[in-house]
Design a protein around this motif. Structure first.
Motif, PDB file in Angstrom:
ATOM      1  N   MET A  32      -7.141  -2.066   1.129  1.00  0.00           N
ATOM      2  CA  MET A  32      -5.722  -2.233   0.829  1.00  0.00           C
ATOM      3  C   MET A  32      -4.946  -1.131   1.549  1.00  0.00           C
ATOM      4  O   MET A  32      -5.363   0.028   1.522  1.00  0.00           O
ATOM      5  N   VAL A  33      -3.829  -1.487   2.157  1.00  0.00           N
ATOM      6  CA  VAL A  33      -2.997  -0.490   2.830  1.00  0.00           C
ATOM      7  C   VAL A  33      -1.664  -0.389   2.116  1.00  0.00           C
ATOM      8  O   VAL A  33      -0.932  -1.376   1.982  1.00  0.00           O
ATOM      9  N   LEU A  34      -1.372   0.811   1.631  1.00  0.00           N
ATOM     10  CA  LEU A  34      -0.050   1.126   1.102  1.00  0.00           C
ATOM     11  C   LEU A  34       0.798   1.569   2.286  1.00  0.00           C
ATOM     12  O   LEU A  34       0.688   2.705   2.744  1.00  0.00           O
ATOM     13  N   ALA A  35       1.603   0.665   2.791  1.00  0.00           N
ATOM     14  CA  ALA A  35       2.383   0.921   4.008  1.00  0.00           C
ATOM     15  C   ALA A  35       3.825   1.221   3.625  1.00  0.00           C
ATOM     16  O   ALA A  35       4.589   0.297   3.316  1.00  0.00           O
ATOM     17  N   HIS A  36       4.175   2.500   3.632  1.00  0.00           N
ATOM     18  CA  HIS A  36       5.567   2.841   3.343  1.00  0.00           C
ATOM     19  C   HIS A  36       6.388   2.592   4.611  1.00  0.00           C
ATOM     20  O   HIS A  36       6.949   3.502   5.236  1.00  0.00           O
ATOM     21  N   LEU A  37       6.441   1.331   4.962  1.00  0.00           N
ATOM     22  CA  LEU A  37       7.076   0.865   6.186  1.00  0.00           C
ATOM     23  C   LEU A  37       7.738  -0.471   5.895  1.00  0.00           C
ATOM     24  O   LEU A  37       7.310  -1.208   5.008  1.00  0.00           O
ATOM     25  N   GLY A  38       8.765  -0.780   6.671  1.00  0.00           N
ATOM     26  CA  GLY A  38       9.472  -2.027   6.465  1.00  0.00           C
ATOM     27  C   GLY A  38       8.808  -3.209   7.135  1.00  0.00           C
ATOM     28  O   GLY A  38       7.778  -3.098   7.805  1.00  0.00           O
ATOM     29  N   ILE A  39       9.438  -4.365   6.946  1.00  0.00           N
ATOM     30  CA  ILE A  39       8.986  -5.618   7.540  1.00  0.00           C
ATOM     31  C   ILE A  39      10.077  -6.113   8.473  1.00  0.00           C
ATOM     32  O   ILE A  39      11.213  -6.332   8.060  1.00  0.00           O
ATOM     33  N   GLY A  40       9.741  -6.289   9.752  1.00  0.00           N
ATOM     34  CA  GLY A  40      10.708  -6.833  10.689  1.00  0.00           C
ATOM     35  C   GLY A  40      11.811  -5.853  11.012  1.00  0.00           C
ATOM     36  O   GLY A  40      11.691  -4.648  10.850  1.00  0.00           O
ATOM     37  N   GLY A  41      12.925  -6.374  11.466  1.00  0.00           N
ATOM     38  CA  GLY A  41      14.032  -5.519  11.842  1.00  0.00           C
ATOM     39  C   GLY A  41      13.955  -5.102  13.294  1.00  0.00           C
ATOM     40  O   GLY A  41      12.974  -5.351  13.993  1.00  0.00           O
ATOM     41  N   PRO A  42      14.993  -4.455  13.799  1.00  0.00           N
ATOM     42  CA  PRO A  42      15.064  -4.139  15.232  1.00  0.00           C
ATOM     43  C   PRO A  42      14.047  -3.125  15.708  1.00  0.00           C
ATOM     44  O   PRO A  42      13.807  -3.007  16.901  1.00  0.00           O
ATOM     45  N   ILE A  85     -12.992  -0.841  -3.651  1.00  0.00           N
ATOM     46  CA  ILE A  85     -11.689  -1.117  -3.028  1.00  0.00           C
ATOM     47  C   ILE A  85     -11.250   0.105  -2.228  1.00  0.00           C
ATOM     48  O   ILE A  85     -10.976   1.176  -2.799  1.00  0.00           O
ATOM     49  N   GLY A  86     -11.211  -0.023  -0.937  1.00  0.00           N
ATOM     50  CA  GLY A  86     -10.729   1.058  -0.090  1.00  0.00           C
ATOM     51  C   GLY A  86      -9.211   1.082  -0.069  1.00  0.00           C
ATOM     52  O   GLY A  86      -8.555   0.036   0.025  1.00  0.00           O
ATOM     53  N   VAL A  87      -8.624   2.274  -0.185  1.00  0.00           N
ATOM     54  CA  VAL A  87      -7.168   2.411  -0.224  1.00  0.00           C
ATOM     55  C   VAL A  87      -6.734   3.412   0.844  1.00  0.00           C
ATOM     56  O   VAL A  87      -7.200   4.557   0.876  1.00  0.00           O
ATOM     57  N   LEU A  88      -5.843   2.962   1.711  1.00  0.00           N
ATOM     58  CA  LEU A  88      -5.258   3.803   2.751  1.00  0.00           C
ATOM     59  C   LEU A  88      -3.739   3.784   2.582  1.00  0.00           C
ATOM     60  O   LEU A  88      -3.183   2.892   1.942  1.00  0.00           O
ATOM     61  N   SER A  89      -3.076   4.759   3.158  1.00  0.00           N
ATOM     62  CA  SER A  89      -1.622   4.852   3.017  1.00  0.00           C
ATOM     63  C   SER A  89      -1.017   5.439   4.286  1.00  0.00           C
ATOM     64  O   SER A  89      -1.522   6.434   4.811  1.00  0.00           O
ATOM     65  N   VAL A  90       0.051   4.817   4.758  1.00  0.00           N
ATOM     66  CA  VAL A  90       0.756   5.328   5.936  1.00  0.00           C
ATOM     67  C   VAL A  90       2.248   5.401   5.649  1.00  0.00           C
ATOM     68  O   VAL A  90       2.779   4.644   4.837  1.00  0.00           O
ATOM     69  N   ASP A 106     -18.055   3.402   4.884  1.00  0.00           N
ATOM     70  CA  ASP A 106     -18.362   4.163   3.671  1.00  0.00           C
ATOM     71  C   ASP A 106     -18.648   3.260   2.474  1.00  0.00           C
ATOM     72  O   ASP A 106     -18.911   3.765   1.377  1.00  0.00           O
ATOM     73  N   GLY A 107     -18.584   1.938   2.670  1.00  0.00           N
ATOM     74  CA  GLY A 107     -18.963   1.023   1.609  1.00  0.00           C
ATOM     75  C   GLY A 107     -17.849   0.232   0.968  1.00  0.00           C
ATOM     76  O   GLY A 107     -18.077  -0.466  -0.019  1.00  0.00           O
ATOM     77  N   ALA A 108     -16.642   0.317   1.508  1.00  0.00           N
ATOM     78  CA  ALA A 108     -15.535  -0.443   0.919  1.00  0.00           C
ATOM     79  C   ALA A 108     -15.737  -1.934   1.150  1.00  0.00           C
ATOM     80  O   ALA A 108     -15.980  -2.373   2.274  1.00  0.00           O
ATOM     81  N   ALA A 112      -6.989  11.384   2.931  1.00  0.00           N
ATOM     82  CA  ALA A 112      -6.700  10.395   3.970  1.00  0.00           C
ATOM     83  C   ALA A 112      -6.999   8.983   3.508  1.00  0.00           C
ATOM     84  O   ALA A 112      -6.437   8.011   4.028  1.00  0.00           O
ATOM     85  N   GLY A 113      -7.878   8.826   2.549  1.00  0.00           N
ATOM     86  CA  GLY A 113      -8.251   7.518   2.025  1.00  0.00           C
ATOM     87  C   GLY A 113      -9.225   7.684   0.879  1.00  0.00           C
ATOM     88  O   GLY A 113      -9.898   8.716   0.767  1.00  0.00           O
ATOM     89  N   VAL A 114      -9.300   6.693   0.016  1.00  0.00           N
ATOM     90  CA  VAL A 114     -10.209   6.757  -1.129  1.00  0.00           C
ATOM     91  C   VAL A 114     -10.824   5.380  -1.355  1.00  0.00           C
ATOM     92  O   VAL A 114     -10.344   4.370  -0.834  1.00  0.00           O
ATOM     93  N   ILE A 115     -11.868   5.352  -2.147  1.00  0.00           N
ATOM     94  CA  ILE A 115     -12.468   4.103  -2.612  1.00  0.00           C
ATOM     95  C   ILE A 115     -12.402   4.079  -4.134  1.00  0.00           C
ATOM     96  O   ILE A 115     -12.870   5.011  -4.795  1.00  0.00           O
ATOM     97  N   VAL A 116     -11.762   3.053  -4.657  1.00  0.00           N
ATOM     98  CA  VAL A 116     -11.640   2.840  -6.097  1.00  0.00           C
ATOM     99  C   VAL A 116     -12.658   1.776  -6.495  1.00  0.00           C
ATOM    100  O   VAL A 116     -12.721   0.707  -5.873  1.00  0.00           O
ATOM    101  N   THR A 117     -13.453   2.063  -7.517  1.00  0.00           N
ATOM    102  CA  THR A 117     -14.536   1.156  -7.910  1.00  0.00           C
ATOM    103  C   THR A 117     -14.219   0.455  -9.224  1.00  0.00           C
ATOM    104  O   THR A 117     -13.673   1.062 -10.154  1.00  0.00           O
ATOM    105  N   ARG A 118     -14.532  -0.831  -9.279  1.00  0.00           N
ATOM    106  CA  ARG A 118     -14.401  -1.606 -10.506  1.00  0.00           C
ATOM    107  C   ARG A 118     -15.755  -2.254 -10.836  1.00  0.00           C
ATOM    108  O   ARG A 118     -16.437  -2.786  -9.951  1.00  0.00           O
TER     109      ARG A 118
END
Length: 606
Positions: free
Chosen positions: A213-223, A166-171, A207-209, A145-151
Motif C-alpha cells: 500500500m502506498v500512502l501518497a501525499h500527492l494529488g491526482i491529475g492537474g497541470p 501488508i507493506g506500507v510505503l509513504s511519499v 522482505d516478505g510483503a 522508510a517503510g514497514v510491514i503490518v501483519t494480520r
C-alpha cells in the motif's frame, strides 16, 4: 470473494483498508476563526465511523488496517497553540492517534511547518510507525522508510490460513524540503516519489510483503501531474507491485466527480491506472474505505477484486468522547488566546470576490508585507528600489467549501481574525526580481482563470484544478488580465505610470513558501533573497493594524480584466456576497441561485 478454502486448497480472504488524509488539525468540529461549532468534519467525528467500519470488518471476517496520509499537524489555531506550548507527554495529537489505533501514518509537506523539533516530539510518543519513503532526515530518528503490518488471517479467514503481511510505503512532494528550507535547512533530503518507490516496492516484496500500500501525499491529475511532481498519484498507481494507493495533498475527493476526465482515473470504480485508490476529503470530512478480496496462491496473498468508497462525516454526528476529553484543555486555551483584541477597523472587509477582483483583504495582507520590507531596507543601498508585494486568493472558497472566505465586519479586531487571514505559519521574505521575472510571475498567476469563450454564459470563471492559493496579485503594479487568451494573458504592466522594463529591478515582499517556488512559481536562489526574516505574516498584520494606511488598503486595484471582452462567466462565492454586489457593479453580477454544496452562483459580464 467470500472467505473460504476451495477444493484445490486455495484460501480466500478479505482486507479492509481505512484511511484519512489532510486532517490539518481539524481534530474537533470547531471553526476557530468564527468561534463556532461545525456540523461536519473533524477527526473526533470520524472516530465513530472508524469504529463502525472496523466492526463491520470483524463481523464479515475481514482483516482491517487504519492509516493516515499526512498533513495532520498544521491547519488550525489549535495546531499553532500545541506547537508553541509545552504539553505533558504524550502530545494530544499523539494521544488521539494512539487512541484510534492507527497502524501507520505517513507525512505530508505541512507536517514540517512547525519545525523538526516539534515533529520529532510528536513522533516520540506514537505507538505506530511514522513513514516517509522519499524523505530522509537525521533529526527524525523514529522516521522509517517503510514497514510491514501483519494480520492473523487464521482468526478471520480459515484455520491454518497464513498471516497477511501488508507493506506500507509513504511519499510526499519532493519540494517539501524546498518549501520548508527555513525549518529544515540541510538536515533532510528528498527524492522524486517514483524514483524512491521504484526501489522500495520490490525491496518490501523481498522482505516478505504480500501486498504493498502506498500512502501518497500527492494529488491526482492537474497541470503538474507526472513522475516527480506533486500530483503523481496516477504514476504511482501504475508501478508494478503496488496494490492500493491513498492520495491526498490537493484537498479533493476520489472516487467521485472531482477527477472526471483525468487520464487513467476511474472516478466511478475508484481506480487509478487499474489500481484501487482513494482520496478522502480534507479536514476530517471523509473516511476512505477500500475492501480487497484476496486469494492465497503462489506462496502469498494477492488482491483479486476491490470496492472503494468514501464515507462522509455525518452532519451533526457524535464526536468521540475520549478524544474530546483529551483535546478540551488545549481547545479551551486556544479559544481564549484567540479572543485577545489587537486593533480595530473602520470599515468591513471581505474576500467574497477575490476570484474576480482584488479587494481590501488581499490589499491589507500586501500592505503589511510591504511595511516589513520597507523597514528592513530603510537607509540601506536598496532603499530606493521599487517595492511590490504579493498576496494570494487562498480565502476564496474553492474545494474548501462555501465557508472558506473571510469577512471582517469592522470595529474590534481579535487574534482570531488574524488567524483567519493567515491560516499558515508563513514568514515575510523578500526577493530581488527583474521586470521579466515579475511579468512571468503574473502570467503564472493568470493560469488561475479558465479559458473563456464567447457564447457560453455558464462557463466557470476560474479553472477548477487551480486552487486559490496559486493566484497571486502583485501590489504596486497596474496591469490587465485577458482570460479569453489561452496564454500571454497579461498586458499593460506598469509601475507608477511607466511600463515595466524586462531588466528593471524590483523588491518583492512575499512569503518563504512563494520564494521557494510554492504553487509552481519561480524558485529564487539564495542570491536573490533580500530578506529571510523571522517576522511571521501574522505578526506583520498585527503591527500594521495598529496604524493602518486605510487609503492604501482601499486604493485602486492593481489589476482588472481587459475591457470589452464580450464574455460571461460564473463565479462561486459565499451566500452573504448577495448584499455586497455593488462592490463589483461594473461586472454586472446576476444571481443564479445556490449550488448543492452551498455556494452562491453569480454570472459576471467581462
Amino acid at each position: 470473494m467470500p472467505n473460504s478454502q476451495s477444493r484445490t486448497g486455495t484460501v480466500g480472504g478479505r482486507l479492509r483498508l481505512l484511511a484519512t488524509t489532510d486532517i490539518h488539525m481539524a481534530l474537533l468540529g470547531h471553526d476557530y476563526v468564527t468561534d463556532r461549532a461545525l456540523a461536519t468534519g473533524g477527526l473526533a467525528r470520524l472516530a465513530p465511523l472508524i469504529a463502525t467500519a472496523r466492526a463491520e470488518a470483524h463481523d464479515e471476517g475481514a482483516a482491517c488496517v487504519l492509516f493516515d496520509n499526512g498533513d495532520l499537524l498544521q491547519g488550525t489555531p489549535l495546531g499553532d497553540h500545541l506547537s508553541a506550548t509545552p504539553t505533558d507527554p504524550p502530545n494530544p495529537v499523539s494521544a488521539c492517534l494512539n487512541h484510534l489505533g492507527y497502524d501507520a501514518i505517513g507525512l505530508g509537506n505541512h507536517d514540517f511547518d512547525h519545525g523538526l523539533p516539534y515533529l520529532a516530539q510528536m513522533m516520540q510518543h506514537l505507538r505506530m510507525p511514522a513513514i516517509s519513503t522519499n524523505l530522509a532526515c537525521r533529526d527524525l530518528p523514529r522516521l522509517q522508510a517503510g514497514v510491514i503490518v501483519t494480520r492473523d488471517m487464521a482468526r478471520t479467514t480459515a484455520p491454518g490460513a497464513p498471516p497477511l503481511r501488508i507493506g506500507v510505503l509513504s511519499v510526499l512532494p519532493p519540494q517539501t524540503t524546498q518549501w520548508n528550507r527555513h525549518h529544515i535547512g540541510e538536515k533532510a533530503a528528498t527524492r522524486p516519489p517514483i524514483e524512491a518507490l521504484a526501489t522500495a516496492v520490490p525491496a518490501l516484496r523481498a522482505d516478505g510483503a504480500d501486498l504493498v500500500m502506498v500512502l501518497a501525499h500527492l494529488g491526482i491529475g492537474g497541470p503538474a501531474s507526472g513522475p516527480g511532481s506533486e500530483n503523481a498519484a496516477e504514476a504511482i498507481a501504475a508501478l508494478d507491485g503496488v496494490d492500493a494507493v491513498i492520495a491526498g495533498h490537493t484537498h479533493r475527493r476520489f472516487p467521485g466527480p472531482d477527477h472526471l476526465g483525468v487520464a487513467g482515473a476511474d472516478p466511478s470504480n475508484g481506480t487509478l491506472n487499474g489500481t484501487p485508490a482513494a482520496m478522502p476529503g480534507a479536514f476530517g470530512r471523509d473516511l476512505a474505505v477500500i475492501d480487497l478480496d484476496l486469494v492465497h496462491e503462489g506462496g502469498r496473498w494477492r488482491a483479486r477484486a476491490h470496492k472503494t468508497q468514501l464515507r462522509p462525516s455525518p452532519r451533526d454526528g457524535p464526536q468521540d468522547a475520549d478524544l474530546v476529553g483529551v483535546l478540551t484543555p488545549a481547545h479551551s486555551a486556544t479559544r481564549q488566546a484567540l479572543a485577545a483584541p489587537i486593533g480595530s477597523l473602520k470599515a468591513t472587509m471581505h474576500s467574497y470576490f477575490a476570484r474576480a477582483r482584488p479587494g481590501p483583504i488581499t490589499a491589507l495582507i500586501a500592505q503589511a508585507k510591504m511595511a516589513v520590507l520597507r523597514d528592513a531596507v530603510a537607509g540601506g543601498p536598496d532603499a530606493d528600489l521599487p517595492v511590490l508585494a504579493s498576496a494570494d486568493a487562498a480565502l476564496s472558497g474553492g474545494h474548501a467549501g462555501p465557508d472558506h472566505f473571510i469577512h471582517l465586519r469592522g470595529g474590534a479586531v481579535a487574534q482570531r481574525d488574524i488567524a483567519g487571514l493567515c491560516p499558515y505559519p508563513n514568514y515575510v521574505w523578500a526577493v530581488r526580481a527583474t521586470g521579466a521575472q515579475v511579468i512571468n510571475w503574473l502570467e503564472h498567476a493568470a493560469r488561475f482563470f479558465a479559458h473563456l469563450r464567447a457564447g457560453d454564459p455558464d462557463q466557470p470563471l476560474t479553472d477548477p484544478t487551480v486552487p486559490g492559493f496559486r493566484f497571486d496579485t502583485l501590489y504596486g503594479l497596474d496591469y490587465t488580465i485577458d482570460p479569453t487568451r489561452p496564454h500571454d494573458r497579461i498586458s499593460g504592466v506598469s509601475y507608477q505610470g511607466r511600463p515595466v522594463r524586462p531588466g528593471q529591478t524590483f523588491l518583492v515582499a512575499t512569503t518563504q513558501f512563494r520564494a521557494a517556488g510554492g504553487g509552481g512559481y519561480h524558485v529564487f536562489d539564495d542570491d536573490a533573497l533580500m530578506i529571510r526574516g523571522q517576522t511571521t505574516l501574522r505578526d506583520a498584520l498585527v503591527a500594521y493594524l495598529r496604524t493602518p494606511d486605510c487609503a492604501a488598503v482601499r486604493g485602486a486595484p492593481p489589476w482588472r480584466f481587459k475591457p470589452g471582452l464580450g464574455v460571461q462567466a460564473v463565479l462561486h462565492t459565499h451566500p452573504d456576497a448577495i448584499t455586497h454586489l455593488a462592490d463589483i457593479a461594473d461586472l454586472a453580477p446576476t444571481p443564479l441561485g445556490k449550488t448543492e454544496d452551498g455556494f452562491l452562483r453569480l454570472r459576471l459580464s467581462l
